[in-house]
Design a protein around this motif. Structure first.
Motif, PDB file in Angstrom:
ATOM      1  N   ARG A 215     -53.436 -17.184  44.828  1.00 10.99           N
ATOM      2  CA  ARG A 215     -52.505 -17.516  45.465  1.00 10.99           C
ATOM      3  C   ARG A 215     -51.353 -16.516  45.684  1.00 10.99           C
ATOM      4  O   ARG A 215     -50.292 -16.872  45.810  1.00 10.99           O
ATOM      5  N   VAL A 216     -51.630 -15.331  45.364  1.00 12.56           N
ATOM      6  CA  VAL A 216     -50.790 -14.234  45.639  1.00 12.56           C
ATOM      7  C   VAL A 216     -50.366 -14.409  47.039  1.00 12.56           C
ATOM      8  O   VAL A 216     -51.197 -14.087  47.793  1.00 12.56           O
ATOM      9  N   GLY A 217     -49.009 -14.519  47.398  1.00 17.63           N
ATOM     10  CA  GLY A 217     -48.532 -14.604  48.880  1.00 17.63           C
ATOM     11  C   GLY A 217     -48.746 -15.554  49.522  1.00 17.63           C
ATOM     12  O   GLY A 217     -48.675 -15.684  50.859  1.00 17.63           O
ATOM     13  N   ALA A 218     -49.359 -16.871  48.890  1.00 13.99           N
ATOM     14  CA  ALA A 218     -49.874 -17.796  49.446  1.00 13.99           C
ATOM     15  C   ALA A 218     -48.811 -18.640  50.415  1.00 13.99           C
ATOM     16  O   ALA A 218     -47.726 -18.838  49.855  1.00 13.99           O
ATOM     17  N   ASN A 219     -48.892 -18.869  51.582  1.00 15.09           N
ATOM     18  CA  ASN A 219     -48.121 -19.700  52.428  1.00 15.09           C
ATOM     19  C   ASN A 219     -46.964 -19.040  52.964  1.00 15.09           C
ATOM     20  O   ASN A 219     -46.118 -19.753  53.543  1.00 15.09           O
ATOM     21  N   PHE A 220     -46.888 -17.760  52.659  1.00 22.03           N
ATOM     22  CA  PHE A 220     -45.383 -17.253  53.108  1.00 22.03           C
ATOM     23  C   PHE A 220     -45.328 -17.350  54.543  1.00 22.03           C
ATOM     24  O   PHE A 220     -44.354 -17.613  55.264  1.00 22.03           O
ATOM     25  N   GLU A 221     -46.369 -16.984  55.358  1.00 24.43           N
ATOM     26  CA  GLU A 221     -46.206 -17.246  56.784  1.00 24.43           C
ATOM     27  C   GLU A 221     -46.048 -18.481  57.422  1.00 24.43           C
ATOM     28  O   GLU A 221     -45.131 -18.702  58.210  1.00 24.43           O
ATOM     29  N   ARG A 222     -46.453 -19.513  56.669  1.00 22.08           N
ATOM     30  CA  ARG A 222     -46.099 -21.074  56.994  1.00 22.08           C
ATOM     31  C   ARG A 222     -44.761 -21.272  56.989  1.00 22.08           C
ATOM     32  O   ARG A 222     -44.118 -21.835  57.842  1.00 22.08           O
TER      33      ARG A 222
ATOM     34  N   MET B  81     -52.774 -11.514  34.743  1.00 23.29           N
ATOM     35  CA  MET B  81     -53.595 -10.910  35.378  1.00 23.29           C
ATOM     36  C   MET B  81     -53.348  -9.486  35.479  1.00 23.29           C
ATOM     37  O   MET B  81     -52.387  -9.067  35.376  1.00 23.29           O
ATOM     38  N   PRO B  82     -54.521  -8.792  35.551  1.00 26.56           N
ATOM     39  CA  PRO B  82     -54.275  -7.162  35.453  1.00 26.56           C
ATOM     40  C   PRO B  82     -53.322  -6.820  36.681  1.00 26.56           C
ATOM     41  O   PRO B  82     -53.657  -7.314  37.983  1.00 26.56           O
ATOM     42  N   ILE B  83     -52.390  -6.272  36.570  1.00 28.93           N
ATOM     43  CA  ILE B  83     -51.619  -5.875  37.783  1.00 28.93           C
ATOM     44  C   ILE B  83     -52.348  -5.200  38.935  1.00 28.93           C
ATOM     45  O   ILE B  83     -52.135  -5.491  40.173  1.00 28.93           O
ATOM     46  N   ARG B  84     -53.265  -4.412  38.563  1.00 24.16           N
ATOM     47  CA  ARG B  84     -54.135  -3.771  39.752  1.00 24.16           C
ATOM     48  C   ARG B  84     -54.625  -4.745  40.608  1.00 24.16           C
ATOM     49  O   ARG B  84     -54.559  -4.738  41.984  1.00 24.16           O
ATOM     50  N   ASP B  85     -55.142  -5.871  40.181  1.00 30.87           N
ATOM     51  CA  ASP B  85     -55.904  -6.922  40.781  1.00 30.87           C
ATOM     52  C   ASP B  85     -54.796  -7.409  41.693  1.00 30.87           C
ATOM     53  O   ASP B  85     -55.100  -7.982  42.586  1.00 30.87           O
ATOM     54  N   ILE B  86     -53.578  -7.826  41.207  1.00 24.09           N
ATOM     55  CA  ILE B  86     -52.377  -8.189  41.921  1.00 24.09           C
ATOM     56  C   ILE B  86     -52.219  -7.453  43.044  1.00 24.09           C
ATOM     57  O   ILE B  86     -52.013  -8.068  44.366  1.00 24.09           O
ATOM     58  N   VAL B  87     -52.252  -6.402  43.002  1.00 28.51           N
ATOM     59  CA  VAL B  87     -51.965  -5.446  43.873  1.00 28.51           C
ATOM     60  C   VAL B  87     -53.190  -5.293  45.063  1.00 28.51           C
ATOM     61  O   VAL B  87     -52.848  -5.277  46.304  1.00 28.51           O
ATOM     62  N   ASP B  88     -54.207  -5.399  44.692  1.00 33.80           N
ATOM     63  CA  ASP B  88     -55.202  -5.502  45.570  1.00 33.80           C
ATOM     64  C   ASP B  88     -55.437  -6.867  46.365  1.00 33.80           C
ATOM     65  O   ASP B  88     -55.310  -6.595  47.577  1.00 33.80           O
ATOM     66  N   ALA B  89     -54.949  -7.919  45.675  1.00 31.40           N
ATOM     67  CA  ALA B  89     -54.829  -9.146  46.341  1.00 31.40           C
ATOM     68  C   ALA B  89     -53.654  -9.277  47.355  1.00 31.40           C
ATOM     69  O   ALA B  89     -53.805  -9.597  48.487  1.00 31.40           O
ATOM     70  N   ALA B  90     -52.551  -8.599  47.029  1.00 34.48           N
ATOM     71  CA  ALA B  90     -51.311  -8.362  47.988  1.00 34.48           C
ATOM     72  C   ALA B  90     -51.682  -7.626  48.823  1.00 34.48           C
ATOM     73  O   ALA B  90     -51.183  -7.918  50.341  1.00 34.48           O
TER      74      ALA B  90
END
Ligand SMILES: [Zn+2]
Length: 255
Positions: free
Chosen positions: A222-229, A1-10
């Motif tokens: 799925r970036v950061g998925a289910n952390f809150e749970r 994944m391009p890092i920029r896309d990961i940052v935007d998702a996060a």
């Protein structure tokens, strides 16, 4: 994944940073895709992405350089060299390959029932961390349950407590971090492995203090998925801190 896309998702999911822990495996089994990367290229890609971020994002969001080392008992010297030769922020140690097989592709399980299959995986983690101290975080201790063919989908402390105690004690006494890998607790076909809170409770009893949250995303959805749970679940085990690492130094935050 391009890092920029990961940052935007996060950012869109309310995270204040990401630690990019690309895979680095040794002795890759025949016919299996090779997971390695050039750490210098990773560093320059991160640098470039930070330069191009909008100022308001760059000032409040951290991108950290990490590696997820595929541990194997016979590769301890290679693992130590990789860590020594690179200035990663974070080192996750995980077991992906075992006995020359990749469990993702299924062969590993053939000779075993679930007790032998899961037990031997845990024993092999122990063999690695007994000899290799260069990790900050133990990654997905129950990876082996994800792709298994058995109706028993979960590694329970009540069944594997003896070997789990050896692992948890070693981690806790050396100040290492226990990863909550949220990918393991999602449906895989009909199966959905569960997280046994008794395991984390034991880690705390041995003096372990830190967990890290890993989504093992591999895709943007799925970036950061289910952390809150998992935050209340972690707290219910007596753990107060989540942690990330900067230049290999733990940065705990109260949950
Ligand atoms: Zn992994």
């Amino acid at each position: 994944m391009p890092i920029r896309d990961i940052v935007d998702a996060a950012v869109s999911r309310g995270l204040s940073g990401v630690s990019l822990t690309d895979h680095y495996d040794f002795e890759i089994p025949e016919g299996v895709k090779s997971f390695t990367f050039d750490p210098k290229e990773q560093a320059s890609e991160i640098e470039k992405t930070i330069m191009e971020l909008p100022v308001e994002v760059a000032s409040s969001f951290r991108i950290l350089r990490g590696v997820e080392i595929g541990m194997q008992p016979q590769c301890v010297e290679d693992m130590a060299r990789l860590v020594a030769e690179n200035d990663f922020d974070t080192v996750v140690g995980s077991l992906h390959f075992i006995d020359g097989t990749d469990p993702f592709h299924g062969n590993y399980y053939l000779p075993y029932g679930y007790k032998e299959a899961y037990g031997h995986y845990l024993e092999t983690i122990w063999k690695c961390i007994d000899k290799f101290d260069g990790l900050d975080i133990l990654g997905h201790y129950d990876y082996i349950a994800r792709y298994a063919p058995y109706p028993e989908t979960t590694i329970y402390y009540s069944e594997f407590g003896d070997i789990l105690d050896m692992i948890l004690k070693k981690l806790a006494q050396n100040g290492k971090t226990f990863e909550i890998n949220t990918k393991t607790y999602m449906p895989f076909g009909e199966r959905e492995p569960q997280f046994d809170t008794m395991i984390l409770t034991r880690f705390r009893e041995f003096g372990g203090e830190f967990v890290s949250f890993g989504s093992d995303a591999h895709d943007l959805g799925r970036v950061g998925a289910n952390f809150e749970r998992f935050i209340p679940i972690v707290k219910s085990c007596g753990i107060r801190y989540s942690v990330h690492y900067e230049k290999r130094v733990a940065k705990p935050e109260l949950l």
